[in-house]
Design a protein around this motif. Structure first.
Motif, PDB file in Angstrom:
ATOM      1  N   LEU A  38     -35.164 -34.210   4.196  1.00 24.84           N
ATOM      2  CA  LEU A  38     -35.996 -33.061   3.822  1.00 24.84           C
ATOM      3  C   LEU A  38     -36.505 -33.173   2.391  1.00 24.84           C
ATOM      4  O   LEU A  38     -37.681 -32.888   2.116  1.00 24.84           O
ATOM      5  N   CYS A  51     -39.308 -35.568   2.079  1.00 27.71           N
ATOM      6  CA  CYS A  51     -40.525 -34.940   2.599  1.00 27.71           C
ATOM      7  C   CYS A  51     -41.146 -34.024   1.551  1.00 27.71           C
ATOM      8  O   CYS A  51     -42.378 -33.983   1.391  1.00 27.71           O
ATOM      9  N   PHE A  65     -42.853 -36.230  -1.012  1.00 24.84           N
ATOM     10  CA  PHE A  65     -44.076 -36.832  -0.476  1.00 24.84           C
ATOM     11  C   PHE A  65     -45.206 -35.810  -0.437  1.00 24.84           C
ATOM     12  O   PHE A  65     -46.342 -36.105  -0.839  1.00 24.84           O
ATOM     13  N   ARG A  66     -44.887 -34.597   0.029  1.00 25.83           N
ATOM     14  CA  ARG A  66     -45.929 -33.561   0.136  1.00 25.83           C
ATOM     15  C   ARG A  66     -46.520 -33.220  -1.233  1.00 25.83           C
ATOM     16  O   ARG A  66     -47.733 -33.024  -1.363  1.00 25.83           O
ATOM     17  N   SER A 103     -39.418 -42.492  -1.242  1.00 21.94           N
ATOM     18  CA  SER A 103     -40.514 -41.579  -0.915  1.00 21.94           C
ATOM     19  C   SER A 103     -41.463 -41.418  -2.101  1.00 21.94           C
ATOM     20  O   SER A 103     -42.691 -41.423  -1.945  1.00 21.94           O
ATOM     21  N   THR A 112     -49.090 -35.542   7.726  1.00 17.25           N
ATOM     22  CA  THR A 112     -48.850 -34.669   6.574  1.00 17.25           C
ATOM     23  C   THR A 112     -48.419 -33.270   7.016  1.00 17.25           C
ATOM     24  O   THR A 112     -47.653 -32.605   6.317  1.00 17.25           O
ATOM     25  N   ILE A 162     -44.706 -33.499   7.815  1.00 19.68           N
ATOM     26  CA  ILE A 162     -43.986 -33.640   6.546  1.00 19.68           C
ATOM     27  C   ILE A 162     -43.932 -32.306   5.806  1.00 19.68           C
ATOM     28  O   ILE A 162     -42.898 -31.922   5.249  1.00 19.68           O
ATOM     29  N   CYS A 194     -41.321 -29.993   7.342  1.00 21.28           N
ATOM     30  CA  CYS A 194     -39.974 -30.431   6.965  1.00 21.28           C
ATOM     31  C   CYS A 194     -39.695 -30.113   5.499  1.00 21.28           C
ATOM     32  O   CYS A 194     -38.585 -29.684   5.146  1.00 21.28           O
ATOM     33  N   ALA A 195     -40.703 -30.306   4.655  1.00 24.22           N
ATOM     34  CA  ALA A 195     -40.541 -30.031   3.228  1.00 24.22           C
ATOM     35  C   ALA A 195     -40.212 -28.565   2.973  1.00 24.22           C
ATOM     36  O   ALA A 195     -39.433 -28.231   2.067  1.00 24.22           O
TER      37      ALA A 195
END
Length: 315
Positions: free
Chosen positions: A46, A49, A52-53, A170, A191, A194, A197-198
């Motif tokens: 998580l 994620c 990454f976001r 990540s 995306t 992701i 999840c983020a």
């Protein structure tokens, strides 16, 4: 500039989730047996994620100065705080073998993730959050090198191995996509997954923090030590914030990185030292005392430091 109670309103949901986590542990809905697996999900899936976001396509991270200076400042502030706390603890009468190493480790490691992330997004938006996450790479490096060396006396090689982790991977992937111009090529459905999840990373992490702390609340008399509490709060919520804000003012850094230092200056001690102390031969009870004292006082002090810092850093 936001008023005190507006800033407090941004902080209260964070502390409320911690309290809910403690309550869930107390009623047996969040069991100790689940902690290890949930922690792995948060840290290894998580949280990456979330990184990454917030890093992918972030305009603030197109500035090479932010990418280079942010982790450097994260390392310096974290490692510097650990060393200052070590010297201060020794001057106050603590000694190796009687809590000095754990005191320094716990005081020096501020809450660089779960509390500042919602604060940064609420105050300054997504771009500043991305800079914060890059900054946190330096914090991680300081913890697993200088921090572990101070806490346990292990070699630096032992700590560096911890840096090859899903969050760092990540971060590297997202920054590479930004640098190569491929960020816009990531499919929207990817995306989207992701991002969902983020959204779970911070709430679940805060619930786990509360559940972890609940295990120590059954014996409240052990948790309070006036000398430790006073020393930890004086350093973590008094002296060190002044140093952070001074760096933000005098260094030639971007406004986004100034905001990161502003928010990090106000942070109490992080929860991570409680877990690490037990694993590397430290004293978890000492870490709990530091975390609880600075967190309880931090609820009132964080908005004050944020207000003061905004005035201090105003152009």
């Amino acid at each position: 500039m936001p008023a005190y109670f507006e800033l407090l309103g941004l902080i209260l949901p964070v502390f409320a989730l911690i309290a809910i986590g403690a309550g869930l542990r107390r009623v047996g809905w969040l069991t100790p047996e689940a902690d290890a697996s949930l922690l792995k999900v948060v840290v290894n899936f998580l949280y990456p994620c979330l990184i990454f976001r917030n890093v992918l396509g972030n305009e603030a991270l197109r500035d090479p100065a932010n990418v280079a200076m942010a982790p450097m400042l994260g390392f310096v502030t974290m490692a510097g705080g650990i060393m200052v706390a070590f010297w201060a603890g020794r001057a106050a009468g603590l000694s190796i073998g009687h809590g000095l190493r754990t005191f320094a480790f716990a005081v020096g490691i501020y809450n660089y993730g779960y509390i500042p992330l919602p604060l940064m997004e609420g105050l300054f938006g997504k771009e500043s959050v991305g800079v914060l996450l890059v900054y946190n790479v330096g914090c991680e490096a300081a913890i697993w090198t200088v921090g572990i060396l101070v806490l346990s006396g292990l070699s630096l090689r032992e700590g560096w191995r911890k840096l090859v982790s899903p969050p760092v991977i990540s971060m590297a992937v997202a920054l590479t996509l930004n640098a190569t111009g491929e960020a816009h090529g990531v499919p929207t459905w990817v995306t989207g997954v992701i991002a969902r999840c983020a959204d779970c990373a911070i709430p679940l992490g805060l619930l786990l923090i509360g559940a972890t702390l609940q295990g120590y609340l059954g014996k409240p008399k052990q948790l309070w030590h006036s000398k430790i509490a006073a020393g930890a709060c004086a350093l973590r919520l008094g002296c060190l914030p002044v140093a952070f804000l001074a760096l933000a003012k005098v260094l030639p850094i971007s406004p986004d990185l100034q905001r990161v230092l502003l928010v990090q200056a106000a942070m109490p001690a992080g929860i991570l030292p409680i877990v690490i102390a037990g694993h590397y031969g430290g004293q978890p009870l000492m870490a709990v005392r530091v975390v609880l004292a600075t967190t309880v006082l931090g609820l009132a002090v964080i908005p004050l430091w944020l207000q003061l810092g905004m005035v201090w850093l105003a152009p």
